[in-house]
Design a protein around this motif. Structure first.
Motif, PDB file in Angstrom:
ATOM      1  N   ASP A  74      53.651  27.395   6.867  1.00  0.00           N
ATOM      2  CA  ASP A  74      53.454  26.255   5.974  1.00  0.00           C
ATOM      3  C   ASP A  74      53.076  26.805   4.597  1.00  0.00           C
ATOM      4  OD1 ASP A  74      52.663  24.074   4.512  1.00  0.00           O
ATOM      5  OD2 ASP A  74      51.444  23.189   6.106  1.00  0.00           O
ATOM      6  N   PRO A  75      53.989  26.763   3.628  1.00  0.00           N
ATOM      7  CA  PRO A  75      53.713  27.369   2.319  1.00  0.00           C
ATOM      8  C   PRO A  75      52.584  26.696   1.553  1.00  0.00           C
ATOM      9  CG  PRO A  75      55.778  26.133   2.282  1.00  0.00           C
ATOM     10  CD  PRO A  75      55.343  26.199   3.710  1.00  0.00           C
ATOM     11  N   SER A  76      52.146  25.535   1.989  1.00  0.00           N
ATOM     12  CA  SER A  76      51.056  24.856   1.286  1.00  0.00           C
ATOM     13  C   SER A  76      49.680  25.401   1.669  1.00  0.00           C
ATOM     14  CB  SER A  76      51.094  23.344   1.587  1.00  0.00           C
ATOM     15  OG  SER A  76      50.708  23.078   2.932  1.00  0.00           O
ATOM     16  N   ARG A  77      49.615  26.206   2.726  1.00  0.00           N
ATOM     17  CA  ARG A  77      48.313  26.742   3.145  1.00  0.00           C
ATOM     18  C   ARG A  77      47.901  27.879   2.220  1.00  0.00           C
ATOM     19  NH1 ARG A  77      50.434  26.373   8.950  1.00  0.00           N
ATOM     20  NH2 ARG A  77      49.646  24.352   9.673  1.00  0.00           N
ATOM     21  N   PRO A  78      46.634  27.932   1.847  1.00  0.00           N
ATOM     22  CA  PRO A  78      46.177  28.970   0.917  1.00  0.00           C
ATOM     23  C   PRO A  78      46.124  30.341   1.562  1.00  0.00           C
ATOM     24  CG  PRO A  78      44.313  27.693   1.728  1.00  0.00           C
ATOM     25  CD  PRO A  78      45.548  27.009   2.232  1.00  0.00           C
ATOM     26  N   GLU A  85      43.928  23.865  11.097  1.00  0.00           N
ATOM     27  CA  GLU A  85      42.914  23.153  10.315  1.00  0.00           C
ATOM     28  C   GLU A  85      41.507  23.529  10.783  1.00  0.00           C
ATOM     29  OE1 GLU A  85      45.592  21.800  11.752  1.00  0.00           O
ATOM     30  OE2 GLU A  85      46.738  21.505   9.905  1.00  0.00           O
ATOM     31  N   TRP A 118      50.110  30.108  10.356  1.00  0.00           N
ATOM     32  CA  TRP A 118      49.491  29.804   9.069  1.00  0.00           C
ATOM     33  C   TRP A 118      50.504  29.924   7.929  1.00  0.00           C
ATOM     34  CZ3 TRP A 118      44.769  27.843   7.908  1.00  0.00           C
ATOM     35  CH2 TRP A 118      44.353  27.898   6.575  1.00  0.00           C
ATOM     36  N   THR A 119      51.264  31.012   7.930  1.00  0.00           N
ATOM     37  CA  THR A 119      52.192  31.262   6.826  1.00  0.00           C
ATOM     38  C   THR A 119      53.506  30.495   6.949  1.00  0.00           C
ATOM     39  OG1 THR A 119      53.005  33.247   7.977  1.00  0.00           O
ATOM     40  CG2 THR A 119      51.258  33.545   6.343  1.00  0.00           C
TER      41      THR A 119
END
Length: 279
Positions: free
Chosen positions: A267-271, A156, A264-265
């Motif tokens: 979590d599939p919700s991260r852009p 974050e 980061w990847t």
């Protein structure tokens, strides 16, 4: 204290009554392990440290090389002879990625005097430095980690920094652009991050860092200056540590996103952004 040390400077320091603790952190992504290379020849007195097993926690949703358990890290460092009152020099066999990971972890954990051998093993041998195959059993150290010595980013915080400051992506340009992704499940980069491959920190055709002034110019070109808020990530927090080291040589403080793209990847919700622009 400078974050790096030349082979000539290290050789001089090792002639003293109490030289620095030497950590051999040879590592290659995907193997083979570095220990056989260490056993075939290492700097006299150096202790081998395994990056995967001892400088990182178990792979998972926090990334492929998350922070190690602090107590386990302390045990490894003490067994290697690391003391709070004695300098440490780390080295590896390549461009300083693994050595920088050990440097960063020790600095983050509160050790004040840690440097990386500029150019690693190649520079040491080119300077005529001695090699040894002796088994090294150092006197146990007393290092007690106190986290907070170096700035650290969560996912974050990295995303927020990409919006308000300078977040550098230390991976190869083609991975940043999303053209290829040989390791992680998604290709691309954190939206707002700027491409700054670690290969550009090293002098052409060698393993030593470019001069500090050249590094400062390189980083300034992508907005990373001493007055900017700077962070770095890579695939799993290893090559990015070398970028943080190069920034330190250039006089630019920077935070490390240890989880990096592998976290980061997860979590599939991260852009995800692709292409040559930050996005």
């Amino acid at each position: 204290m400078n974050a790096i040390i030349t082979a000539t400077e290290l050789a001089s320091e090792l002639t003293g009554a109490t030289g620095p603790v030497l950590l051999d952190v040879r590592y290659q992504l995907g193997g083979p392990p570095g220990r056989p290379e260490y056993e075939a020849g290492h700097l006299p007195g150096a202790v081998y440290v395994d990056l995967d097993a001892e400088l990182a926690g178990k792979p998972g949703t926090a990334g492929r090389h998350p922070l190690p358990d602090l107590d386990a890290f302390a045990t490894v460092m003490r067994a290697a002879g690391v003391r709070a009152d004695r300098p440490v020099v780390t080295y590896d066999g390549g461009q300083g990625w693994a050595a920088a990971r050990a440097w960063w972890l020790l600095r983050w954990a509160g050790h004040r005097e840690v440097r990386v051998l500029d150019g690693g093993l190649a520079a040491w041998q080119a300077s005529g430095g001695a090699m040894s195959t002796d088994r090294v059993t150092p006197e146990p150290g007393d290092f007690a980690p106190v986290p907070g010595g170096m700035p650290l980013l969560t996912a974050e915080q990295a995303a927020a920094l990409a919006r308000r400051g300078v977040l550098l992506d230390a991976r190869a340009g083609e991975r940043y652009r999303g053209e290829v992704e040989p390791i992680d499940p998604v290709a691309g980069h954190i939206p707002g991050a700027v491409s700054a491959p670690t290969a550009e920190n090293i002098a052409e055709g060698g393993t030593v860092f470019r001069p500090a002034a050249e590094l400062a110019e390189r980083f300034a070109a992508v907005g990373a200056t001493a007055t900017a808020e700077v962070g770095v990530y890579c695939g799993s927090g290893v090559s990015a540590a070398q970028q943080v080291l190069a920034l330190a040589v250039a006089g630019v403080p920077a935070a490390l996103y240890v989880g990096s793209w592998s976290e980061w990847t997860a979590d599939p919700s991260r852009p995800v952004a692709t292409g040559p622009q930050p996005g």
